[in-house]
Design a protein around this motif. Structure first.
Motif, PDB file in Angstrom:
ATOM      1  N   ALA A  31      16.061  -2.082  15.159  1.00  0.00           N
ATOM      2  CA  ALA A  31      16.829  -1.296  16.139  1.00  0.00           C
ATOM      3  C   ALA A  31      16.156   0.067  16.275  1.00  0.00           C
ATOM      4  CB  ALA A  31      18.296  -1.210  15.768  1.00  0.00           C
ATOM      5  N   GLN A  32      16.817   1.146  15.858  1.00  0.00           N
ATOM      6  CA  GLN A  32      16.255   2.478  16.068  1.00  0.00           C
ATOM      7  C   GLN A  32      15.930   3.204  14.771  1.00  0.00           C
ATOM      8  OE1 GLN A  32      19.731   3.238  18.760  1.00  0.00           O
ATOM      9  NE2 GLN A  32      18.212   4.252  20.060  1.00  0.00           N
ATOM     10  N   GLU A  33      15.873   2.440  13.661  1.00  0.00           N
ATOM     11  CA  GLU A  33      15.615   3.069  12.358  1.00  0.00           C
ATOM     12  C   GLU A  33      14.387   2.447  11.685  1.00  0.00           C
ATOM     13  OE1 GLU A  33      17.831   3.746   8.013  1.00  0.00           O
ATOM     14  OE2 GLU A  33      18.962   2.962   9.729  1.00  0.00           O
ATOM     15  N   ASN A  34      13.462   3.323  11.214  1.00  0.00           N
ATOM     16  CA  ASN A  34      12.253   2.890  10.494  1.00  0.00           C
ATOM     17  C   ASN A  34      12.493   2.925   8.988  1.00  0.00           C
ATOM     18  OD1 ASN A  34      10.879   2.615  12.882  1.00  0.00           O
ATOM     19  ND2 ASN A  34       9.835   4.583  12.737  1.00  0.00           N
ATOM     20  N   ARG A  35      11.912   1.948   8.268  1.00  0.00           N
ATOM     21  CA  ARG A  35      11.959   1.947   6.801  1.00  0.00           C
ATOM     22  C   ARG A  35      10.623   1.449   6.261  1.00  0.00           C
ATOM     23  NH1 ARG A  35      18.024   0.375   4.606  1.00  0.00           N
ATOM     24  NH2 ARG A  35      19.175   1.707   6.073  1.00  0.00           N
ATOM     25  N   THR A  36      10.409   1.654   4.932  1.00  0.00           N
ATOM     26  CA  THR A  36       9.175   1.186   4.284  1.00  0.00           C
ATOM     27  C   THR A  36       9.536   0.319   3.080  1.00  0.00           C
ATOM     28  OG1 THR A  36       9.089   3.199   2.923  1.00  0.00           O
ATOM     29  CG2 THR A  36       7.851   3.216   5.005  1.00  0.00           C
ATOM     30  N   GLU A  80      -4.957   0.701   4.205  1.00  0.00           N
ATOM     31  CA  GLU A  80      -6.354   0.333   3.932  1.00  0.00           C
ATOM     32  C   GLU A  80      -6.459  -1.024   3.249  1.00  0.00           C
ATOM     33  OE1 GLU A  80      -7.997   3.499   1.682  1.00  0.00           O
ATOM     34  OE2 GLU A  80      -7.949   4.939   3.351  1.00  0.00           O
ATOM     35  N   ASN A  81      -5.330  -1.570   2.813  1.00  0.00           N
ATOM     36  CA  ASN A  81      -5.351  -2.846   2.098  1.00  0.00           C
ATOM     37  C   ASN A  81      -4.227  -3.739   2.623  1.00  0.00           C
ATOM     38  OD1 ASN A  81      -6.143  -4.767   0.298  1.00  0.00           O
ATOM     39  ND2 ASN A  81      -5.547  -3.634  -1.558  1.00  0.00           N
ATOM     40  N   TYR A  82      -4.227  -5.029   2.216  1.00  0.00           N
ATOM     41  CA  TYR A  82      -3.225  -5.958   2.718  1.00  0.00           C
ATOM     42  C   TYR A  82      -1.853  -5.638   2.129  1.00  0.00           C
ATOM     43  CZ  TYR A  82      -3.719  -8.512  -1.739  1.00  0.00           C
ATOM     44  OH  TYR A  82      -3.735  -8.865  -3.068  1.00  0.00           O
ATOM     45  N   ARG A  83      -0.824  -6.149   2.838  1.00  0.00           N
ATOM     46  CA  ARG A  83       0.566  -6.012   2.395  1.00  0.00           C
ATOM     47  C   ARG A  83       1.112  -7.412   2.161  1.00  0.00           C
ATOM     48  NH1 ARG A  83       5.184  -6.792   6.351  1.00  0.00           N
ATOM     49  NH2 ARG A  83       4.292  -8.811   5.777  1.00  0.00           N
ATOM     50  N   LEU A  84       1.712  -7.670   0.953  1.00  0.00           N
ATOM     51  CA  LEU A  84       2.284  -8.969   0.606  1.00  0.00           C
ATOM     52  C   LEU A  84       3.769  -8.798   0.303  1.00  0.00           C
ATOM     53  CD1 LEU A  84       1.913 -12.010  -0.090  1.00  0.00           C
ATOM     54  CD2 LEU A  84       1.404 -11.301  -2.446  1.00  0.00           C
ATOM     55  N   PRO A 129       0.849  -1.213   0.000  1.00  0.00           N
ATOM     56  CA  PRO A 129       0.000   0.000   0.000  1.00  0.00           C
ATOM     57  C   PRO A 129       0.879   1.255   0.000  1.00  0.00           C
ATOM     58  CG  PRO A 129      -0.743  -1.574   1.655  1.00  0.00           C
ATOM     59  CD  PRO A 129       0.574  -2.066   1.159  1.00  0.00           C
ATOM     60  N   LYS A 130       0.331   2.340  -0.519  1.00  0.00           N
ATOM     61  CA  LYS A 130       1.115   3.574  -0.631  1.00  0.00           C
ATOM     62  C   LYS A 130       1.515   4.138   0.733  1.00  0.00           C
ATOM     63  CE  LYS A 130      -0.614   5.013  -5.147  1.00  0.00           C
ATOM     64  NZ  LYS A 130      -1.325   6.071  -5.900  1.00  0.00           N
ATOM     65  N   GLU A 131       0.633   4.023   1.718  1.00  0.00           N
ATOM     66  CA  GLU A 131       0.924   4.568   3.046  1.00  0.00           C
ATOM     67  C   GLU A 131       0.479   3.595   4.140  1.00  0.00           C
ATOM     68  OE1 GLU A 131      -1.066   8.302   3.362  1.00  0.00           O
ATOM     69  OE2 GLU A 131       0.310   9.342   2.011  1.00  0.00           O
ATOM     70  N   GLY A 132       1.088   3.766   5.331  1.00  0.00           N
ATOM     71  CA  GLY A 132       0.600   3.037   6.503  1.00  0.00           C
ATOM     72  C   GLY A 132       1.376   1.795   6.879  1.00  0.00           C
ATOM     73  N   CYS A 133       2.333   1.358   6.052  1.00  0.00           N
ATOM     74  CA  CYS A 133       3.120   0.162   6.383  1.00  0.00           C
ATOM     75  C   CYS A 133       4.571   0.558   6.648  1.00  0.00           C
ATOM     76  CB  CYS A 133       3.087  -0.838   5.232  1.00  0.00           C
ATOM     77  SG  CYS A 133       1.469  -1.559   4.944  1.00  0.00           S
TER      78      CYS A 133
END
Length: 684
Positions: free
Chosen positions: A631-636, A658-662, A622-626
């Motif tokens: 450790a201390q770093e976020n990624r998408t 809003e939708n599933y992530r595969l 999904p474009k947003e939300g995942c």
């Protein structure tokens, strides 16, 4: 020249015969006067010296033949350093005592005559005093009586002063003992446990009392145990029981197990000779020696136990499971013999259970442990081992009952607490598990300083939103259980490069990454074809890592083994992966599809080992939300792109889209592992 010690030829002359005789007489007179002084001033207690001299009378041939069993003073079946200490009374100045005994043996006859002369002289003095008393009048008698009263009073005052002085000395000595013990305690505290040396000062206090015992009781003497306070005593593992002094617990010295029955004491020299061979590493010779003893004395428990130990050692040397099974059978035979000392039963069955577990015979080990508990129902350490036996076969229910029983008998048993807390957490009773895990670790009891308990306590606290989790992770790191506060895997190879996020170039697996990214649509389409269209699910995730939501997986390889049935559903994807043994041969990893639905949160967690890296290929993002945190770093994620991270570091996932992530997950060996390590490391 002669007058000044010279001679005509310029050489000094030696001592003449008369000079030598003069010096000999001087030395002899000095010896006699020393003897007189010893007797006159009562420097030696005759009865005590004679009694001890009698007890110490043994000849050199007995020493050489190793037949000192008759001097066994502590009841352990042999003569050793501890027996010698007891026999000598542990005097601080034992050399002085030895010299006095030696001197006395040389001057015994002169002393005897001198004593007789002294006694006759005392009798004459008494007779003379009696005659004087008869001649004295009433006034003289009154004056003497008055004087006697005064003398008695003075004596009482003197005795009282001595008594008070003795008490003060004891008090000061007690203070010294306590201060010494406090110093020892602070110096030897490590990992929550306390180790204390022998309390020499306290033993000095009881020395005089022991010395007054008759010489016939020497063999029964032992250093008395320190008093304990029932109100404040805590129950600790039987092997390391504690006593309490000044409100603080100190471990008692571990008692030497008694392995010999009455018969085995008669063949102790032969048993010791065989055991000496085993301890020197001459295992084959030791085994032959013990086999000969078993053949000659079939009812000897110690000989059979020595045979079992030798077979055990030989099995390790030969790496032979067959020989190890022989050892297990022999350990079992020991217990079936008559008149087996209880300590020998405990050692035999405990070792038998351990060797059975080593061979993977968990149920056989469980039967052995049950026998131990039946024979020694009050020994909580065997119940604790039985609980572990149940856990090893996955029987958490019976393990839980065992630990509940232990805690009813010994509420402060740290070993039982951490295992009971572990079971509660496995039952998803997170809040209930925390106090048991925490109190068990704080106890410092043997068997509690284990990374798994720090891991699960921290994990439970994290799930309850308690920041104290990182305090326990930090403590686990300080005690060497974790590579760092963030990297908390428990099955590790030391020295491997450790960082949360990796690039394809850093891993060296650029061909695999290029192939995955090039064929991402093929991999995606085969995965979607297998997925349940109505619910958009695979098989549910079964590691209890979700706080909420739906997360399911479809596995193609597990522990380096291909799932043939699964690969029939996605043949092209599996064919593509067959070219990369760093992935398909990774026995500490998986290859799988992973789908996560909106509203899902995966708890902060770590993987089991630092021997792998994890690749995530984005398939449906999904474009947003995942997002994922390592450790201390976020990624998408991005569709068609690979993220690489070390999952032995703490990581956490949120799915608020809003939708599933595969995604497609591919685990690979850590690039710094050698080919030998990749072949031999056990699967996880």
């Amino acid at each position: 020249e002669t007058k000044h010690g010279g001679s005509k030829n310029g050489k000094k002359e030696g001592l003449s015969g008369s000079s030598f005789f003069t010096w000999f007489m001087v030395i002899a007179l000095l010896g006699v006067w020393t003897s007189v002084a010893v007797v006159w001033f009562e420097l030696v207690d005759y009865e005590e010296v004679l009694a001890k001299a009698k007890d110490f009378r043994y000849n050199l041939s007995e020493v050489l033949q190793g037949k000192l069993g008759i001097y066994d003073a502590d009841g352990d079946g042999d003569f050793d350093v501890e027996d010698a200490k007891v026999l000598l009374g542990k005097y601080k100045h034992r050399w002085n005592n030895y010299i006095i005994r030696l001197s006395y043996s040389l001057i015994k006859e002169p002393l005897k005559k001198l004593k007789e002369k002294q006694e006759s002289k005392k009798e004459e003095i008494k007779d003379e005093e009696g005659k004087k008393k008869a001649r004295k009048g009433k006034d003289a008698t009154d004056r003497k009586d008055k004087k006697a009263v005064d003398m008695n009073k003075l004596k009482k005052d003197s005795d009282k002063a001595k008594k008070d002085k003795g008490k003060e000395k004891e008090k000061s000595l007690d203070k010294n003992v306590k201060s010494k013990e406090a110093t020892k305690k602070s110096a030897s505290e490590k990992d929550g446990t306390i180790q204390v040396g022998k309390d020499k000062e306290t033993k000095k206090i009881t020395r005089k009392k022991r010395n007054k015992q008759s010489s016939g009781c020497l063999k029964e003497r032992s250093v008395p145990a320190q008093p304990s306070s029932p109100e404040s005593e805590e129950t600790i593992q039987p092997a390391e029981k504690s006593y309490v002094e000044s409100g603080k617990a100190f471990p008692k010295k571990k008692k030497k197990p008694k392995l010999l029955n009455k018969f085995d004491k008669t063949i102790k020299a032969e048993l010791d000779a065989a055991e000496k061979l085993r301890k020197k590493g001459k295992i084959e010779e030791a085994l032959r020696a013990f086999e000969a003893l078993v053949s000659q004395y079939p009812q000897s428990p110690r000989a059979r136990y020595g045979k079992a130990q030798s077979e055990d050692d030989l099995a390790e040397k030969m790496r032979s499971n067959e020989m190890l099974q022989k050892a297990i059978n022999t350990y079992d035979e020991v217990v079936s013999l008559p008149n087996v000392p209880s300590d020998l039963i405990k050692l035999s069955l405990k070792r038998e259970a351990d060797r059975q577990q080593f061979l993977g015979r968990m149920r056989g080990s469980l039967v052995t442990l049950q026998k131990l508990v039946q024979l020694f129902p009050s020994d909580t350490s065997f119940k604790n081992d039985l609980g572990v036996g149940y856990l090893l076969i996955g029987d958490n229910s019976n393990a839980k009952k065992v630990y509940e029983e232990v805690l009813s008998l010994a509420p402060n048993d740290g070993f039982a607490k951490v295992h009971y807390g572990f079971i509660l957490k496995a039952e998803n009773k997170i809040a209930e598990s925390i106090p048991y895990l925490k109190e068990g670790l704080e106890s410092g009891d043997p068997g509690t300083n284990d990374g798994r308990f720090y891991f699960h306590l921290g994990d439970a606290l994290q799930r309850m939103g308690d920041k104290e989790a990182y305090k326990w992770y930090e403590l686990g790191y300080q005690r060497g259980h974790f590579a760092s506060v963030w990297q908390r895997s428990l099955y590790n190879v030391k020295g491997l490069k450790a960082q949360p996020w990796w690039t394809a170039r850093e891993t060296g697996y650029t061909e695999l990454v290029k192939s995955l990214e090039k064929n991402w649509k093929l991999i995606r389409d085969e995965g979607l074809a297998v997925m349940d269209k109505k619910r958009s699910l695979f098989l549910p995730e079964d590691e209890n890592l979700r706080e909420k939501g739906d997360w399911s997986q479809f596995t193609l390889w597990q522990q380096g083994r291909k799932n043939e049935n699964a690969c029939k559903s996605v043949p092209k994807t599996c064919a593509l992966l067959e070219r990369f043994p760093e992935a398909t041969g990774c026995r500490r990893g998986q290859i799988k599809y992973s789908i996560m639905h909106p509203g899902t949160h995966v708890w902060p967690h770590t993987g089991p080992t630092n021997c792998r890296l994890r690749m995530h290929l984005g398939l449906v993002i999904p474009k947003e939300g995942c997002r994922i945190r390592c450790a201390q770093e976020n990624r998408t994620w991005e569709e068609g792109k690979v993220l690489i991270f070390d999952d032995s570091f703490e990581h956490e996932v949120w799915q608020d889209a809003e939708n599933y992530r595969l995604i497609f997950i591919v685990d690979v060996w850590h690039p710094e592992l050698t080919a030998q390590q990749r072949r031999t490391l056990p699967a996880i």
